[in-house]
Design a protein around this motif. Sequence first.
Motif, PDB file in Angstrom:
ATOM      1  N   GLU A   1      -8.696  -3.534 -11.423  1.00 59.48           N
ATOM      2  CA  GLU A   1      -7.733  -4.235 -12.158  1.00 59.48           C
ATOM      3  C   GLU A   1      -6.529  -3.387 -12.414  1.00 59.48           C
ATOM      4  O   GLU A   1      -5.438  -4.161 -12.780  1.00 59.48           O
ATOM      5  CB  GLU A   1      -8.330  -4.931 -13.276  1.00 59.48           C
ATOM      6  CG  GLU A   1      -9.617  -5.919 -12.742  1.00 59.48           C
ATOM      7  CD  GLU A   1      -9.067  -7.195 -11.854  1.00 59.48           C
ATOM      8  OE1 GLU A   1      -7.812  -7.553 -11.776  1.00 59.48           O
ATOM      9  OE2 GLU A   1      -9.956  -7.632 -11.093  1.00 59.48           O
ATOM     10  N   ASP A   2      -6.625  -2.283 -12.680  1.00 61.39           N
ATOM     11  CA  ASP A   2      -5.537  -1.302 -13.186  1.00 61.39           C
ATOM     12  C   ASP A   2      -4.835  -0.886 -12.147  1.00 61.39           C
ATOM     13  O   ASP A   2      -4.044   0.147 -12.453  1.00 61.39           O
ATOM     14  CB  ASP A   2      -6.278  -0.417 -14.308  1.00 61.39           C
ATOM     15  CG  ASP A   2      -7.077  -0.927 -15.456  1.00 61.39           C
ATOM     16  OD1 ASP A   2      -6.485  -1.968 -15.800  1.00 61.39           O
ATOM     17  OD2 ASP A   2      -8.117  -0.375 -15.742  1.00 61.39           O
ATOM     18  N   THR A   3      -5.239  -0.830 -10.991  1.00 61.66           N
ATOM     19  CA  THR A   3      -4.554   0.006  -9.832  1.00 61.66           C
ATOM     20  C   THR A   3      -3.200  -0.446  -9.733  1.00 61.66           C
ATOM     21  O   THR A   3      -2.916  -1.779  -9.694  1.00 61.66           O
ATOM     22  CB  THR A   3      -5.361  -0.152  -8.713  1.00 61.66           C
ATOM     23  OG1 THR A   3      -6.569   0.122  -8.707  1.00 61.66           O
ATOM     24  CG2 THR A   3      -4.807   0.693  -7.298  1.00 61.66           C
ATOM     25  N   LYS A   4      -2.040   0.522  -9.452  1.00 65.37           N
ATOM     26  CA  LYS A   4      -0.904   0.174  -8.886  1.00 65.37           C
ATOM     27  C   LYS A   4      -0.730   0.310  -7.602  1.00 65.37           C
ATOM     28  O   LYS A   4      -1.259   1.101  -6.888  1.00 65.37           O
ATOM     29  CB  LYS A   4       0.145   1.073  -9.754  1.00 65.37           C
ATOM     30  CG  LYS A   4       0.130   1.131 -11.306  1.00 65.37           C
ATOM     31  CD  LYS A   4       0.538  -0.089 -11.788  1.00 65.37           C
ATOM     32  CE  LYS A   4       0.779   0.099 -13.378  1.00 65.37           C
ATOM     33  NZ  LYS A   4       1.193   1.237 -13.837  1.00 65.37           N
ATOM     34  N   ILE A   5      -0.216  -0.730  -6.966  1.00 59.71           N
ATOM     35  CA  ILE A   5      -0.084  -0.824  -5.583  1.00 59.71           C
ATOM     36  C   ILE A   5       1.340  -0.510  -4.961  1.00 59.71           C
ATOM     37  O   ILE A   5       2.423  -1.370  -5.316  1.00 59.71           O
ATOM     38  CB  ILE A   5      -0.569  -1.888  -5.004  1.00 59.71           C
ATOM     39  CG1 ILE A   5      -1.967  -2.587  -5.362  1.00 59.71           C
ATOM     40  CG2 ILE A   5      -0.545  -2.002  -3.540  1.00 59.71           C
ATOM     41  CD1 ILE A   5      -2.611  -3.684  -5.105  1.00 59.71           C
ATOM     42  N   ILE A   6       1.605   0.307  -4.205  1.00 62.89           N
ATOM     43  CA  ILE A   6       2.910   0.737  -3.496  1.00 62.89           C
ATOM     44  C   ILE A   6       2.735  -0.039  -1.931  1.00 62.89           C
ATOM     45  O   ILE A   6       2.155   0.325  -1.395  1.00 62.89           O
ATOM     46  CB  ILE A   6       3.131   1.949  -3.262  1.00 62.89           C
ATOM     47  CG1 ILE A   6       3.079   2.836  -4.667  1.00 62.89           C
ATOM     48  CG2 ILE A   6       4.441   2.158  -2.520  1.00 62.89           C
ATOM     49  CD1 ILE A   6       3.301   4.249  -4.610  1.00 62.89           C
ATOM     50  N   PRO A   7       3.370  -1.140  -1.968  1.00 63.64           N
ATOM     51  CA  PRO A   7       3.400  -2.110  -0.700  1.00 63.64           C
ATOM     52  C   PRO A   7       4.379  -1.558   0.188  1.00 63.64           C
ATOM     53  O   PRO A   7       5.194  -0.861  -0.163  1.00 63.64           O
ATOM     54  CB  PRO A   7       3.852  -3.620  -0.993  1.00 63.64           C
ATOM     55  CG  PRO A   7       4.721  -3.056  -2.102  1.00 63.64           C
ATOM     56  CD  PRO A   7       4.155  -2.127  -3.135  1.00 63.64           C
ATOM     57  N   GLY A   8       4.018  -1.917   1.745  1.00 58.53           N
ATOM     58  CA  GLY A   8       5.114  -1.388   2.678  1.00 58.53           C
ATOM     59  C   GLY A   8       6.330  -1.806   2.338  1.00 58.53           C
ATOM     60  O   GLY A   8       7.535  -0.934   2.625  1.00 58.53           O
ATOM     61  N   HIS A   9       6.467  -2.921   1.851  1.00 62.24           N
ATOM     62  CA  HIS A   9       7.903  -3.534   1.586  1.00 62.24           C
ATOM     63  C   HIS A   9       7.551  -4.633   0.408  1.00 62.24           C
ATOM     64  O   HIS A   9       6.623  -5.331   0.069  1.00 62.24           O
ATOM     65  CB  HIS A   9       8.513  -4.484   2.747  1.00 62.24           C
ATOM     66  CG  HIS A   9       8.775  -3.651   3.791  1.00 62.24           C
ATOM     67  ND1 HIS A   9       9.885  -2.989   4.102  1.00 62.24           N
ATOM     68  CD2 HIS A   9       7.879  -3.256   5.119  1.00 62.24           C
ATOM     69  CE1 HIS A   9      10.064  -2.376   5.425  1.00 62.24           C
ATOM     70  NE2 HIS A   9       8.713  -2.492   5.670  1.00 62.24           N
ATOM     71  N   GLY A  10       8.590  -4.451  -0.467  1.00 59.41           N
ATOM     72  CA  GLY A  10       8.407  -5.436  -1.787  1.00 59.41           C
ATOM     73  C   GLY A  10       8.379  -4.459  -2.977  1.00 59.41           C
ATOM     74  O   GLY A  10       8.123  -3.254  -2.755  1.00 59.41           O
TER      75      GLY A  10
END
Length: 294
Positions: free
Chosen positions: A215-224
């Motif tokens: 739940e605490d993970t930060k996600i770098i998406p490919g776009h956005g």
Amino acid sequence: MKPIIPLFILLSFIFHNNLNAQGFDDVTIESIQVSEHVYMLVGAGGNIGVSIGDDGVFVIDDQFAPLTAKIEAAITTLSDKPIKFLVNTHHHGDHTGGNENMHKLGATIIAHDNVRHRLETIPKRDKSMQPKEALPIITFNDELNIHINGEKVSVFHAEHAHTDGDALLYFTESNVLHTGDTYFKGRYPYIDLNSGGSVHGYIDAVKLGLKTINEDTKIIPGHGSLSNKAEYETFLNMLETLKDSVLAEIEAGKTEDDVVNNEALTITYDDLGYGSGFINSEKIRRTFYVSLKE
């Protein structure tokens, strides 16, 4: 059957939507701190991940070649260490266009086996083949670990997802996931069927990413913009809902044109703005039909 969108159209879209008439001159590279050691760089093309620390700079993707100087300048504001490693999440030009320049800056390029193969065989604009300096030096088949800046970065392959060479990267101490283009936040994804992508594989890639995080993970998406687990789960729900709807149409004997023209299949997510990007609702219905029919 209409052909699925080829790569050159995708790149044309990225140019026209991220750049104005002045070309790359007016592009600004924005640095966003994600954790103590990890940053996201936003410019034109796929989001870049950067890890800084005593061991040096580790970069994920590099956008377009004309932006390398700006990307390098943004990185130097974060660290005075050299760029040591670069991982390509897949072969598309908005993620690998700066490879040759990054090599010249001293980066060792890493990617899945299929990324090197596709970069070797896809010609540049001038029809010459990709230079040796733009190719990954280290390739992997399934997964590998990179130990840098005080943590293990797990790199794992998602089979036949956005392409046939996708990699997701998880920073085990920083609790940051970089998904490459296996995640387009708040938009319908581009599933490159001509490069080995598939609906089933794309969904599996998202499930793989979700299994890795909390739940605490930060996600770098490919776009956005920077994302989180809840938004990632919403994206998966959209994919699975559309898959089930299109499969039902196929089982009912509907044709490709029937599905493409059936706006009801995507109306819920169209209203949420998912079709406002390059892949509109008609394109995503066609992609799902072609992939699932096969």
